[in-house]
Write an enzyme that holds these catalytic residues in place. Structure first.
Site, short mmCIF file in Angstrom:
data_model
loop_
_atom_site.label_atom_id
_atom_site.label_comp_id
_atom_site.label_asym_id
_atom_site.label_seq_id
_atom_site.Cartn_x
_atom_site.Cartn_y
_atom_site.Cartn_z
N LYS A 47 18.88 -64.14 -10.37
CA LYS A 47 18.36 -65.19 -9.52
C LYS A 47 16.92 -65.56 -9.91
O LYS A 47 16.40 -66.58 -9.52
CB LYS A 47 18.35 -64.71 -8.05
CG LYS A 47 19.70 -64.28 -7.52
CD LYS A 47 19.52 -63.64 -6.13
CE LYS A 47 20.79 -63.01 -5.67
NZ LYS A 47 20.55 -62.24 -4.40
N GLY A 48 16.30 -64.66 -10.69
CA GLY A 48 14.86 -64.78 -10.94
C GLY A 48 14.43 -66.09 -11.58
O GLY A 48 13.32 -66.56 -11.37
N GLU A 103 14.48 -67.84 -18.81
CA GLU A 103 14.31 -66.55 -18.14
C GLU A 103 12.97 -66.49 -17.40
O GLU A 103 12.02 -67.17 -17.76
CB GLU A 103 14.35 -65.41 -19.17
CG GLU A 103 15.61 -64.56 -19.12
CD GLU A 103 15.74 -63.71 -17.86
OE1 GLU A 103 15.27 -64.10 -16.78
OE2 GLU A 103 16.34 -62.62 -17.97
N ASP A 104 12.94 -65.66 -16.38
CA ASP A 104 11.71 -65.47 -15.63
C ASP A 104 10.75 -64.56 -16.38
O ASP A 104 9.59 -64.89 -16.60
CB ASP A 104 12.00 -64.89 -14.23
CG ASP A 104 13.01 -63.73 -14.27
OD1 ASP A 104 13.39 -63.28 -15.37
OD2 ASP A 104 13.40 -63.26 -13.18
N ASP A 107 10.70 -57.81 -19.70
CA ASP A 107 10.06 -56.52 -19.46
C ASP A 107 10.37 -55.64 -20.67
O ASP A 107 9.67 -55.70 -21.67
CB ASP A 107 10.64 -55.97 -18.14
CG ASP A 107 9.93 -54.73 -17.64
OD1 ASP A 107 8.85 -54.43 -18.14
OD2 ASP A 107 10.46 -54.06 -16.75
N PHE A 156 4.29 -54.23 -11.79
CA PHE A 156 5.41 -54.87 -11.10
C PHE A 156 4.91 -56.11 -10.37
O PHE A 156 4.07 -56.02 -9.48
CB PHE A 156 6.08 -53.90 -10.13
CG PHE A 156 7.38 -54.45 -9.60
CD1 PHE A 156 8.54 -54.36 -10.36
CD2 PHE A 156 7.43 -55.08 -8.36
CE1 PHE A 156 9.73 -54.90 -9.90
CE2 PHE A 156 8.63 -55.62 -7.90
CZ PHE A 156 9.78 -55.52 -8.67
N VAL A 157 5.41 -57.24 -10.77
CA VAL A 157 4.93 -58.50 -10.20
C VAL A 157 6.01 -59.18 -9.36
O VAL A 157 7.20 -58.95 -9.57
CB VAL A 157 4.43 -59.46 -11.30
CG1 VAL A 157 3.27 -58.85 -12.06
CG2 VAL A 157 5.55 -59.85 -12.26
N ASP A 163 11.44 -61.04 -7.25
CA ASP A 163 11.50 -60.43 -5.92
C ASP A 163 11.13 -58.96 -5.93
O ASP A 163 11.08 -58.31 -6.97
CB ASP A 163 12.92 -60.54 -5.37
CG ASP A 163 13.87 -59.53 -6.05
OD1 ASP A 163 13.89 -59.50 -7.30
OD2 ASP A 163 14.56 -58.78 -5.34
#
Ligand code: 5GP
Length: 183
Positions: A47-48, A103-104, A107, A156-157, A163
């Site tokens: 969903k990102g 993509e969001d 990582d 962690f953002v 989310d």
């Protein structure tokens, strides 16, 4: 929702709405140039990537098709294992299509590297990746990403689609989540 509305849950603002908007406009100009005269298919990863997809698509001055995929990593680990399960597959046939994965965040790169290989096997005419955020210090597997928005620290953002326990996706900016929220 503004970052200021949940200021107590955040330790550091990394990107404001304006910074994100300006960067997306910049990336969209490159995409338009690179795909001039082509029919482009944007593939968003749920969903990102919902916010990035919506903003990139609206910023583009060329026709695009949009499709969505939902994937999840196997296992209980909070760290990506690289083994990916398709929760929702694309509706479109990729054969002969010019495909841009939207993509969001990258990582470890494990999810995206799996996704790229999976979509590449479906016979697209071309396959590239656009990601708004990348954590260079977290990368475990190199992924060839043509369009990158911002390199950010290995923290962690949340916000702008990202989310924590389904919260904060609707923040207009991106910020580091305060440890007291998840500890
Ligand atoms: P990777 O396989 O590259 O390690 O993981 C990518 C996915 O992990 C992203 O699509 C995103 O859903 C999630 N992720 C990675 N880093 C963060 C982060 O800092 N915040 C949030 N909310 N999700 C993240």
């Amino acid at each position: 929702m503004e970052l200021a509305d949940v200021a107590d849950d955040l330790t550091e603002v990394l990107l404001t709405e304006v910074q994100i908007h300006d960067k997306i406009a910049e990336l969209a100009r490159r995409v338009e140039h690179d795909y001039a005269g082509e029919r482009l298919l944007l593939v968003g990863v749920l969903k990102g990537a919902v916010m990035v997809m919506a903003d990139v698509a609206r910023e583009l001055k060329i026709h695009v098709d949009m499709d969505w995929m939902a994937v999840s990593s196997y296992g209980m680990s909070t760290e990506s294992s690289g083994v990916v399960r398709i929760l929702k597959d694309l509706d479109s046939d990729l054969t002969g299509r010019h495909v841009l994965i939207v993509e969001d965040i990258i990582d470890s790169g494990l999810t995206l590297s799996w996704l790229r290989a999976n979509l590449a096997s479906r016979g697209p005419a071309s396959l590239e990746i656009l990601a708004l955020l990348r954590k260079p210090d977290a990368v475990k597997v190199a992924v060839d990403v043509k369009y990158i928005g911002f390199d950010i620290p290995n923290a962690f953002v949340v916000g702008y689609g990202l989310d924590f326990a389904e919260k904060y996706r609707n923040l207009r900016g991106v910020a580091v989540l305060a440890p007291h929220v998840y500890e």
